[in-house]
Design a protein around this motif. Sequence first.
Motif, PDB file in Angstrom:
ATOM      1  N   LYS A 165      47.615  41.576  32.535  1.00 47.72           N
ATOM      2  CA  LYS A 165      46.765  42.304  31.589  1.00 47.72           C
ATOM      3  C   LYS A 165      45.830  43.273  32.315  1.00 47.72           C
ATOM      4  N   SER A 166      45.116  42.739  33.331  1.00 48.15           N
ATOM      5  CA  SER A 166      44.080  43.549  33.973  1.00 48.15           C
ATOM      6  C   SER A 166      44.690  44.729  34.718  1.00 48.15           C
ATOM      7  N   ILE A 167      45.781  44.454  35.393  1.00 50.48           N
ATOM      8  CA  ILE A 167      46.410  45.520  36.169  1.00 50.48           C
ATOM      9  C   ILE A 167      46.946  46.611  35.244  1.00 50.48           C
ATOM     10  N   LEU A 189      36.607  42.882  28.973  1.00 51.01           N
ATOM     11  CA  LEU A 189      36.131  41.815  28.092  1.00 51.01           C
ATOM     12  C   LEU A 189      36.543  40.431  28.585  1.00 51.01           C
ATOM     13  N   ASP A 190      37.034  40.360  29.810  1.00 50.35           N
ATOM     14  CA  ASP A 190      37.238  39.039  30.400  1.00 50.35           C
ATOM     15  C   ASP A 190      35.879  38.661  30.976  1.00 50.35           C
ATOM     16  N   LEU A 191      34.999  38.192  30.071  1.00 52.37           N
ATOM     17  CA  LEU A 191      33.581  38.087  30.417  1.00 52.37           C
ATOM     18  C   LEU A 191      33.302  37.084  31.528  1.00 52.37           C
ATOM     19  N   GLY A 194      36.124  38.644  34.917  1.00 51.34           N
ATOM     20  CA  GLY A 194      36.561  40.040  34.921  1.00 51.34           C
ATOM     21  C   GLY A 194      36.968  40.521  36.311  1.00 51.34           C
ATOM     22  N   ASP A 195      38.103  41.200  36.370  1.00 50.00           N
ATOM     23  CA  ASP A 195      38.646  41.656  37.662  1.00 50.00           C
ATOM     24  C   ASP A 195      38.531  43.157  37.874  1.00 50.00           C
ATOM     25  N   ILE A 196      38.154  43.867  36.825  1.00 47.19           N
ATOM     26  CA  ILE A 196      38.254  45.325  36.895  1.00 47.19           C
ATOM     27  C   ILE A 196      37.402  45.914  38.024  1.00 47.19           C
ATOM     28  N   VAL A 270      40.886  48.157  26.485  1.00 51.93           N
ATOM     29  CA  VAL A 270      40.182  46.880  26.622  1.00 51.93           C
ATOM     30  C   VAL A 270      41.034  45.890  27.402  1.00 51.93           C
ATOM     31  N   ASP A 271      40.466  45.376  28.491  1.00 53.00           N
ATOM     32  CA  ASP A 271      41.115  44.296  29.222  1.00 53.00           C
ATOM     33  C   ASP A 271      40.549  42.996  28.665  1.00 53.00           C
ATOM     34  N   ALA A 272      41.393  42.228  27.987  1.00 57.60           N
ATOM     35  CA  ALA A 272      40.909  41.017  27.320  1.00 57.60           C
ATOM     36  C   ALA A 272      41.133  39.794  28.199  1.00 57.60           C
TER      37      ALA A 272
HETATM   38 MG    MG Z   1      42.777  39.584  33.855  1.00 62.04          MG
END
Ligand code: MG
Length: 410
Positions: A165-167, A189-191, A194-196, A270-272
């Motif tokens: 997802k994040s990538i 939003l991976d609260l 979060g990896d971003i 949005v990265d969930a």
């Molecule tokens: Mg992720």
Amino acid sequence: MAEKPIRLLIVDDIQSTRDNLRKLLSFEDDIEVVGTAGDGKEGVEEAQRLHPDIVLTDVNMPLMDGIQLTEQLTQDLPASPVIIMSVQGERDYLRRAMQAGAREFLIKPFSHDELVSAIRRVYAMELKKGTFLARTAEPPPAVTSGRSGLGEVFVVFSAKGGVGKSIIAANLAVALARETDAKVALVDLDLQFGDIGVMLNLNHSRSITDVVDAQDHLDAEVLDDILAVGPAGVRVLLAPVKPELADLVTPDHVRMVFAEVRKLCDFVVVDASSHLGEAILQVMEIASKILVVTGLTIPSVKNARLTLGVLESLNIDPERVLLVVNRVDGYSDFNKEATEQYLRVPVTVQIPHDPKAVSDAWNQGKPFVETQPEAEISRAIRELVFRLVPQEQAALAGGDKKRRRGIFGR
Ligand SMILES: [Mg+2]
Ligand SMILES: Nc1ncnc2c1ncn2[C@@H]1O[C@H](COP(=O)(O)OP(=O)(O)O)[C@@H](O)[C@H]1O
């Protein structure tokens, strides 16, 4: 009696099993056994004659086994979905059954409840998902109007972690900005995890926890100061630096964020996280597309089905759901066709498994669409951009600015 019972065909080579199943199901008003068959070949003939709503079949049978029967029915009678029964330990059968297009797999011995609920579930899914079949993976129709004033939201989601997802979210946001010249935001939003920030090597002290502090006077300008600036000018709202800070961010804060960020940007990616909480649900409600990411492994595809089921139960319009298959290589449990058959949703884009491009990008703290723009994996992301934003819309969102590269016509 229920308005219209579910018409069932039972296929098993053992007479007593057929009789027992028939007896077991005779107590259910909403299920009617319309026929039985003693081997796969007879099963196909009976199915063609009776057009049952569901075929319940054993695996091991003479003449034609349950897997071959499933394959044939999936092809010839897609409106008669198959439930396969098999004894425990036949793990290979599970894989083959799913590949053949079976909708459910019951492990013997199963209870009356398990049997009945599997039949009802498959039937309900068939009824609802009839609409999915009519869809194709064609690009969305081009919109004729420009920006409505509020940015479009694209959510990248999966009920399973580690699927990419994040990538995908990070690369998609950067590719959107590069291909369209539109203003793009990326919201992590991976609260909790979060990896971003790490992925894009953003050295920035402000995050969504600053939105909490500014809640009484949050507007577009205040939010703009909180955002980091990433590659290709993508504005990034980072997740809290520590997992324990995640709880400070309420669904109300998330709603405020989206109200403002959509004023600032044309597109919001949005990265969930994998958790379906209230915050992400309200974002899904306003999203124009929800990208469900899956791998081609058995657990991943099973979870994708659960995810799609959840979205369906939330009454999210299937038109807004796009299936993205990630980490495609030659060794997968499934291929694209089997995945589509099983999930009843067309695959929008297949992203190849490319550990080298991914790890090089990680090491440089940049998205792979920038470090390796010509790699297949980057092309796949650009294809996704094209699916989300038809050319005309892209040009409008980008205003008068000239597009940097004519990537759409690769
Ligand atoms: Mg992720
Ligand atoms: N297409 C791909 N090719 C190679 N590695 C990938 C690919 N997609 C994801 N990965 C790797 O899989 C891991 C999980 O990806 P991530 O985006 O963090 O998943 P999620 O956000 O769904 O938990 C990461 O280490 C990432 O580098």
